[in-house]
Design a protein around this motif. Structure first.
Motif, PDB file in Angstrom:
ATOM      1  N   ARG A   1     -11.438 -55.159 -40.213  1.00 35.96           N
ATOM      2  CA  ARG A   1     -12.822 -55.116 -39.736  1.00 35.96           C
ATOM      3  C   ARG A   1     -13.685 -54.280 -40.669  1.00 35.96           C
ATOM      4  N   GLY A   2     -14.854 -54.796 -40.968  1.00 37.37           N
ATOM      5  CA  GLY A   2     -15.799 -54.079 -41.814  1.00 37.37           C
ATOM      6  C   GLY A   2     -17.033 -53.674 -41.033  1.00 37.37           C
ATOM      7  N   PRO A   3     -18.061 -53.197 -41.734  1.00 35.67           N
ATOM      8  CA  PRO A   3     -19.280 -52.754 -41.058  1.00 35.67           C
ATOM      9  C   PRO A   3     -20.044 -53.927 -40.448  1.00 35.67           C
ATOM     10  N   THR A   4     -20.879 -53.613 -39.483  1.00 32.92           N
ATOM     11  CA  THR A   4     -21.732 -54.617 -38.865  1.00 32.92           C
ATOM     12  C   THR A   4     -23.000 -54.761 -39.691  1.00 32.92           C
ATOM     13  N   MET A   5     -23.312 -55.999 -40.058  1.00 31.38           N
ATOM     14  CA  MET A   5     -24.462 -56.285 -40.909  1.00 31.38           C
ATOM     15  C   MET A   5     -25.571 -56.922 -40.071  1.00 31.38           C
ATOM     16  N   PRO A   6     -26.817 -56.516 -40.276  1.00 36.03           N
ATOM     17  CA  PRO A   6     -27.907 -57.108 -39.488  1.00 36.03           C
ATOM     18  C   PRO A   6     -28.088 -58.592 -39.789  1.00 36.03           C
ATOM     19  N   LEU A   7     -28.519 -59.333 -38.788  1.00 33.84           N
ATOM     20  CA  LEU A   7     -28.757 -60.763 -38.934  1.00 33.84           C
ATOM     21  C   LEU A   7     -29.904 -61.143 -38.008  1.00 33.84           C
ATOM     22  N   ALA A   8     -30.939 -61.735 -38.579  1.00 31.11           N
ATOM     23  CA  ALA A   8     -32.069 -62.179 -37.770  1.00 31.11           C
ATOM     24  C   ALA A   8     -31.661 -63.396 -36.951  1.00 31.11           C
ATOM     25  N   VAL A   9     -32.145 -63.464 -35.731  1.00 33.85           N
ATOM     26  CA  VAL A   9     -31.782 -64.570 -34.855  1.00 33.85           C
ATOM     27  C   VAL A   9     -32.213 -65.902 -35.453  1.00 33.85           C
ATOM     28  N   ASP A  10     -33.341 -65.932 -36.154  1.00 30.51           N
ATOM     29  CA  ASP A  10     -33.793 -67.197 -36.733  1.00 30.51           C
ATOM     30  C   ASP A  10     -32.958 -67.626 -37.937  1.00 30.51           C
ATOM     31  N   GLU A  11     -31.997 -66.785 -38.357  1.00 34.93           N
ATOM     32  CA  GLU A  11     -31.073 -67.167 -39.413  1.00 34.93           C
ATOM     33  C   GLU A  11     -29.794 -67.793 -38.859  1.00 34.93           C
ATOM     34  N   LEU A  12     -29.659 -67.831 -37.555  1.00 38.14           N
ATOM     35  CA  LEU A  12     -28.490 -68.465 -36.946  1.00 38.14           C
ATOM     36  C   LEU A  12     -28.564 -69.976 -37.097  1.00 38.14           C
TER      37      LEU A  12
END
Length: 272
Positions: free
Chosen positions: A193-204
């Motif tokens: 497991r690595g770090p949590t990376m931000p992800l915009a919802v509109d990139e899903l």
């Protein structure tokens, strides 16, 4: 209004930030389920208008059920929270609801299942009952399975076929209808497991946010997490559902939770 927190950790970042927002105009009280009076936990204090259930212990669930019998909203309900602890029941409900959930079978204690079991392809072995520090492991062959059984002999487990994927988990969370997202290197990947990376919802990928909301509807959850892997070409495969996860580091999550809390309090039948 009065808001209650059923948790041993009122300082948890999400709860602390939400409490700070609510405390500007409302009373916020924390109840540690382990410390609550076993006979009359609500005898010496006024009941809140709504409670946030951020604990999965048997005692916490019993307290939540007591409050629900009194007509007080609990987020999430005791029944929904308990259901998300049993991965067998979780998978059965998800598949009945038509959700793309990983095929899951319950095989009992590892010590009983592992001997003589031959694996033709990798599988993911998980504790049947979800909890902090539970078992989640990829197993490629019979030798690895025997090693796992030696370490966790009495652990009741479920087994999922390993689905080839990018090695990244999509960590999706919902507070009411509002969805939050992040990427995290899977604990099953070679590097762990690595770090949590931000992800915009509109990139899903298209439809994933609506899929998360469909999980909430199927499981009767208000605050929850959905772990999804991309099984190829944006095809989602749900591998886990969590009741009231931490949702750490997600801008807007405390505000969404505060607003949801007040809506649920206002929805009480005696306030209608």
């Amino acid at each position: 209004m009065r808001i209650g927190l059923i948790t041993p950790e009122p300082g948890h970042p999400l709860l602390a930030a939400t409490s700070a927002l609510l405390a500007k105009e409302h009373a916020v009280d924390a109840l540690d389920p382990a410390a609550a009076d076993a006979e009359a936990p609500f005898a010496d204090a006024p009941l809140a208008d709504v409670y946030l259930l951020k604990s999965r212990t048997r005692r916490a669930l019993d307290l939540a059920r007591d409050l629900e019998r009194r007509g007080i909203p609990v987020v999430n309900t005791a029944a929904a929270t308990a259901l998300c602890q049993d991965r067998t029941a979780m998978a059965e409900l998800a598949l009945r609801a038509g959700l793309p959930f990983a095929a899951t079978r319950s095989v009992g204690p590892l010590s009983a299942w592992a001997p003589g079991t031959a694996l033709s392809s990798p599988v993911v072995v998980k504790s049947r009952y979800s909890r902090r520090g539970d078992l989640v492991a990829r197993v490629d062959d019979a030798a690895e399975l025997r090693e796992l059984a030696a370490a966790w002999p009495q652990e009741p487990v479920v087994v999922q076929e390993f689905a080839p994927n990018s090695g990244w988990d999509h960590k999706l969370w919902a507070v009411g209808d509002q969805v939050f997202a992040a990427l995290r290197r899977s604990e099953l990947s070679p590097g762990g497991r690595g770090p949590t990376m931000p992800l915009a919802v509109d990139e899903l990928p298209t439809g994933w946010a609506d899929l998360v909301r469909a999980v909430g509807t199927a499981f009767a959850l208000d605050v929850y997490g959905v772990d999804i892997i991309d099984a190829g070409g944006g095809t989602p495969l749900i591998v886990d559902v969590n009741a009231f996860p931490g949702i750490r580091g997600q801008a807007g999550a405390p505000e969404a939770l505060a607003a949801l809390t007040l809506r649920r309090a206002a929805s009480r039948p005696d306030r209608a």
